[in-house]
Design a protein around this motif. Sequence first.
Motif, PDB file in Angstrom:
ATOM      1  N   THR A 228      79.995  21.195  66.912  1.00 47.35           N
ATOM      2  CA  THR A 228      81.292  21.152  66.215  1.00 47.35           C
ATOM      3  C   THR A 228      82.245  22.156  66.849  1.00 47.35           C
ATOM      4  O   THR A 228      81.899  23.320  67.016  1.00 47.35           O
ATOM      5  CB  THR A 228      81.115  21.509  64.723  1.00 47.35           C
ATOM      6  OG1 THR A 228      80.117  20.656  64.166  1.00 47.35           O
ATOM      7  CG2 THR A 228      82.416  21.330  63.953  1.00 47.35           C
TER       8      THR A 228
ATOM      9  N   CYS B 184      88.275  21.856  63.716  1.00 52.18           N
ATOM     10  CA  CYS B 184      87.964  21.277  62.393  1.00 52.18           C
ATOM     11  C   CYS B 184      89.068  21.583  61.375  1.00 52.18           C
ATOM     12  O   CYS B 184      89.482  22.727  61.219  1.00 52.18           O
ATOM     13  CB  CYS B 184      86.625  21.825  61.902  1.00 52.18           C
ATOM     14  SG  CYS B 184      86.216  21.308  60.216  1.00 52.18           S
ATOM     15  N   ILE B 185      89.515  20.551  60.662  1.00 51.64           N
ATOM     16  CA  ILE B 185      90.571  20.738  59.648  1.00 51.64           C
ATOM     17  C   ILE B 185      89.996  20.694  58.222  1.00 51.64           C
ATOM     18  O   ILE B 185      90.758  20.595  57.255  1.00 51.64           O
ATOM     19  CB  ILE B 185      91.698  19.683  59.810  1.00 51.64           C
ATOM     20  CG1 ILE B 185      91.131  18.256  59.726  1.00 51.64           C
ATOM     21  CG2 ILE B 185      92.460  19.900  61.122  1.00 51.64           C
ATOM     22  CD1 ILE B 185      92.187  17.164  59.571  1.00 51.64           C
ATOM     23  N   LEU B 186      88.677  20.716  58.117  1.00 54.33           N
ATOM     24  CA  LEU B 186      87.997  20.780  56.807  1.00 54.33           C
ATOM     25  C   LEU B 186      88.281  19.558  55.931  1.00 54.33           C
ATOM     26  O   LEU B 186      88.280  19.659  54.706  1.00 54.33           O
ATOM     27  CB  LEU B 186      88.399  22.059  56.052  1.00 54.33           C
ATOM     28  CG  LEU B 186      88.054  23.384  56.728  1.00 54.33           C
ATOM     29  CD1 LEU B 186      88.688  24.545  55.952  1.00 54.33           C
ATOM     30  CD2 LEU B 186      86.550  23.586  56.817  1.00 54.33           C
ATOM     31  N   CYS B 187      88.522  18.422  56.571  1.00 51.36           N
ATOM     32  CA  CYS B 187      88.911  17.231  55.795  1.00 51.36           C
ATOM     33  C   CYS B 187      87.764  16.680  54.956  1.00 51.36           C
ATOM     34  O   CYS B 187      87.979  15.906  54.039  1.00 51.36           O
ATOM     35  CB  CYS B 187      89.426  16.150  56.723  1.00 51.36           C
ATOM     36  SG  CYS B 187      88.121  15.395  57.715  1.00 51.36           S
ATOM     37  N   ASN B 188      86.523  17.048  55.317  1.00 51.45           N
ATOM     38  CA  ASN B 188      85.329  16.617  54.592  1.00 51.45           C
ATOM     39  C   ASN B 188      84.896  15.177  54.876  1.00 51.45           C
ATOM     40  O   ASN B 188      83.982  14.670  54.215  1.00 51.45           O
ATOM     41  CB  ASN B 188      85.470  16.825  53.075  1.00 51.45           C
ATOM     42  CG  ASN B 188      85.164  18.251  52.656  1.00 51.45           C
ATOM     43  OD1 ASN B 188      84.015  18.619  52.471  1.00 51.45           O
ATOM     44  ND2 ASN B 188      86.191  19.082  52.551  1.00 51.45           N
ATOM     45  N   ALA B 189      85.522  14.500  55.823  1.00 52.59           N
ATOM     46  CA  ALA B 189      85.113  13.114  56.106  1.00 52.59           C
ATOM     47  C   ALA B 189      83.655  13.074  56.564  1.00 52.59           C
ATOM     48  O   ALA B 189      82.879  12.207  56.143  1.00 52.59           O
ATOM     49  CB  ALA B 189      86.022  12.508  57.172  1.00 52.59           C
ATOM     50  N   CYS B 190      83.253  14.026  57.420  1.00 50.14           N
ATOM     51  CA  CYS B 190      81.852  14.023  57.884  1.00 50.14           C
ATOM     52  C   CYS B 190      80.903  14.372  56.747  1.00 50.14           C
ATOM     53  O   CYS B 190      79.832  13.782  56.620  1.00 50.14           O
ATOM     54  CB  CYS B 190      81.680  14.974  59.073  1.00 50.14           C
ATOM     55  SG  CYS B 190      82.103  16.700  58.701  1.00 50.14           S
TER      56      CYS B 190
ATOM     57  N   ARG C 112      75.785  17.150  56.832  1.00 50.03           N
ATOM     58  CA  ARG C 112      77.008  17.915  57.140  1.00 50.03           C
ATOM     59  C   ARG C 112      77.431  18.667  55.883  1.00 50.03           C
ATOM     60  O   ARG C 112      77.497  18.087  54.790  1.00 50.03           O
ATOM     61  CB  ARG C 112      78.144  16.989  57.592  1.00 50.03           C
ATOM     62  CG  ARG C 112      77.953  16.361  58.957  1.00 50.03           C
ATOM     63  CD  ARG C 112      78.075  17.350  60.095  1.00 50.03           C
ATOM     64  NE  ARG C 112      79.453  17.746  60.370  1.00 50.03           N
ATOM     65  CZ  ARG C 112      79.786  18.629  61.320  1.00 50.03           C
ATOM     66  NH1 ARG C 112      78.859  19.211  62.056  1.00 50.03           N
ATOM     67  NH2 ARG C 112      81.048  18.944  61.518  1.00 50.03           N
TER      68      ARG C 112
ATOM     69  N   ALA D 109      83.132  22.731  59.210  1.00 50.77           N
ATOM     70  CA  ALA D 109      81.910  22.089  58.719  1.00 50.77           C
ATOM     71  C   ALA D 109      80.783  22.370  59.705  1.00 50.77           C
ATOM     72  O   ALA D 109      81.029  22.585  60.890  1.00 50.77           O
ATOM     73  CB  ALA D 109      82.143  20.587  58.595  1.00 50.77           C
TER      74      ALA D 109
ATOM     75  N   CYS E 127      85.425  11.610  62.783  1.00 49.40           N
ATOM     76  CA  CYS E 127      86.163  12.874  62.676  1.00 49.40           C
ATOM     77  C   CYS E 127      87.617  12.672  63.130  1.00 49.40           C
ATOM     78  O   CYS E 127      87.873  12.266  64.255  1.00 49.40           O
ATOM     79  CB  CYS E 127      85.503  13.956  63.525  1.00 49.40           C
ATOM     80  SG  CYS E 127      86.476  15.482  63.491  1.00 49.40           S
ATOM     81  N   PRO E 128      88.587  12.977  62.278  1.00 49.96           N
ATOM     82  CA  PRO E 128      90.001  12.710  62.597  1.00 49.96           C
ATOM     83  C   PRO E 128      90.551  13.508  63.770  1.00 49.96           C
ATOM     84  O   PRO E 128      91.571  13.146  64.337  1.00 49.96           O
ATOM     85  CB  PRO E 128      90.748  13.114  61.317  1.00 49.96           C
ATOM     86  CG  PRO E 128      89.745  13.190  60.256  1.00 49.96           C
ATOM     87  CD  PRO E 128      88.423  13.474  60.898  1.00 49.96           C
ATOM     88  N   VAL E 129      89.878  14.616  64.107  1.00 57.28           N
ATOM     89  CA  VAL E 129      90.423  15.455  65.179  1.00 57.28           C
ATOM     90  C   VAL E 129      89.464  15.582  66.358  1.00 57.28           C
ATOM     91  O   VAL E 129      89.641  16.457  67.215  1.00 57.28           O
ATOM     92  CB  VAL E 129      90.807  16.856  64.635  1.00 57.28           C
ATOM     93  CG1 VAL E 129      92.002  16.754  63.712  1.00 57.28           C
ATOM     94  CG2 VAL E 129      89.629  17.518  63.925  1.00 57.28           C
TER      95      VAL E 129
ATOM     96  N   ALA F 244      86.463  16.690  66.533  1.00 55.88           N
ATOM     97  CA  ALA F 244      85.840  18.027  66.587  1.00 55.88           C
ATOM     98  C   ALA F 244      84.324  17.965  66.745  1.00 55.88           C
ATOM     99  O   ALA F 244      83.692  19.002  66.897  1.00 55.88           O
ATOM    100  CB  ALA F 244      86.190  18.805  65.320  1.00 55.88           C
ATOM    101  N   ILE F 245      83.747  16.754  66.699  1.00 56.28           N
ATOM    102  CA  ILE F 245      82.281  16.651  66.710  1.00 56.28           C
ATOM    103  C   ILE F 245      81.809  15.890  67.947  1.00 56.28           C
ATOM    104  O   ILE F 245      82.356  14.843  68.286  1.00 56.28           O
ATOM    105  CB  ILE F 245      81.781  15.902  65.451  1.00 56.28           C
ATOM    106  CG1 ILE F 245      82.315  16.562  64.174  1.00 56.28           C
ATOM    107  CG2 ILE F 245      80.254  15.849  65.420  1.00 56.28           C
ATOM    108  CD1 ILE F 245      81.984  15.806  62.899  1.00 56.28           C
TER     109      ILE F 245
HETATM  110  S1  SF4 Z   1      85.385  18.330  58.188  1.00 52.40           S
HETATM  111 FE1  SF4 Z   1      86.705  16.742  59.092  1.00 52.40          FE
HETATM  112  S2  SF4 Z   1      87.682  17.740  60.826  1.00 52.40           S
HETATM  113 FE2  SF4 Z   1      85.899  19.003  60.271  1.00 52.40          FE
HETATM  114  S3  SF4 Z   1      84.260  18.266  61.578  1.00 52.40           S
HETATM  115 FE3  SF4 Z   1      84.117  17.131  59.620  1.00 52.40          FE
HETATM  116  S4  SF4 Z   1      85.286  15.244  59.980  1.00 52.40           S
HETATM  117 FE4  SF4 Z   1      85.861  16.684  61.610  1.00 52.40          FE
END
Ligand code: SF4
Length: 268
Positions: free
Chosen positions: A220, A225-231, A240, A190, A207-209, A211-212
């Motif tokens: 970032t 980034c695991i592309l979870c889309n939470a951000c 984002r 992201a 962010c779960p990992v 990464a931000i």
């Molecule tokens: S998509 Fe998920 S893992 Fe990637 S930066 Fe956003 S919150 Fe973090």
Amino acid sequence: MKLNTVKLVYFSPTRTTKQILESIADSLGAETVQHLDLTLPEADTSRFEEIRDDFVVLGAPVYEGRVAKTAVSRLQRLRADKIPAAVVVVYGNRAFEDALLELSDLAENLGFIPIAGGAFIGEHSFATENRPIANGRPDSSDIAKARDFGTKIRSKMENLESIDDVSRVAVPGNIPYIDRDRSALADKAAKTLEEKCTLCGDCESLCPVGAITVGDAVVTDELACILCNACVKNCPAGARVIDDPMINKIVDWVSKHSQARQEPEIFM
Ligand code: SF4
Ligand SMILES: Cc1cc2nc3c(=O)[nH]c(=O)nc-3n(C[C@H](O)[C@H](O)[C@H](O)COP(=O)(O)O)c2cc1C
Ligand code: SF4
């Protein structure tokens, strides 16, 4: 066996898995329901006691037909000794492939006895208004089915004299599980539209990992980034985005081919 204490254990970046587990718990009739939320990076280092609840619901999203990798590594830190459990995967209306079997196998290896399984549908992490995939799910029908699943689990457990009387539930899936090690998504991430960003810091904390990092700008870690889309789904400024030609192509394809409504499936 009555279920006095229940634990919901989940990894859920965009919260659909959490919602399904809470709805299942609504019908379990437990006196206490505790949450063990493995979504944030602390779950990589926190010390977890052996799980001793009467019943556990383990939930994770499906990423590329498998249990999300981050969920696997965090779940692997748990221990139990013959604790009955339900295993639940939540997927974005495409397919859950081998994820439920993978979660069930993992649960058994950790010391749980998977006595029930469910595959439910949640809004696809990559869905937008213009490119919908299961938008708004779980909806009221999904929630009703999750509660019904909880009722079935409750009666199965109430009819048991002892945990030694129960056997592991059979769930669909193949061994070896579908291979995702050569995923085309591995080096994607992201990014931030700087002109929109207010540097509020929300994305860093969800962010779960980890990464931000938000300072004078949003940085970032693209490899993390695991592309979870939470951000993407939670940035209050809409700053984002995951905007990559290959991902756009894949998600366009998924959106086009995953419009037929899938329904939750349960295995008892
Ligand atoms: S998509 Fe998920 S893992 Fe990637 S930066 Fe956003 S919150 Fe973090
Ligand atoms: C990297 C990635 C891969 C995904 N792969 C699949 C998939 O193979 N099949 C599917 O139906 N949904 C897939 N999804 C969608 C999620 O499974 C779905 O949106 C789920 O509801 C997310 O759970 P959460 O809200 O608990 O994070 C994927 C999502 C991401 C981020
Ligand atoms: S949540 Fe959005 S606005 Fe806030 S710091 Fe992150 S990108 Fe910027």
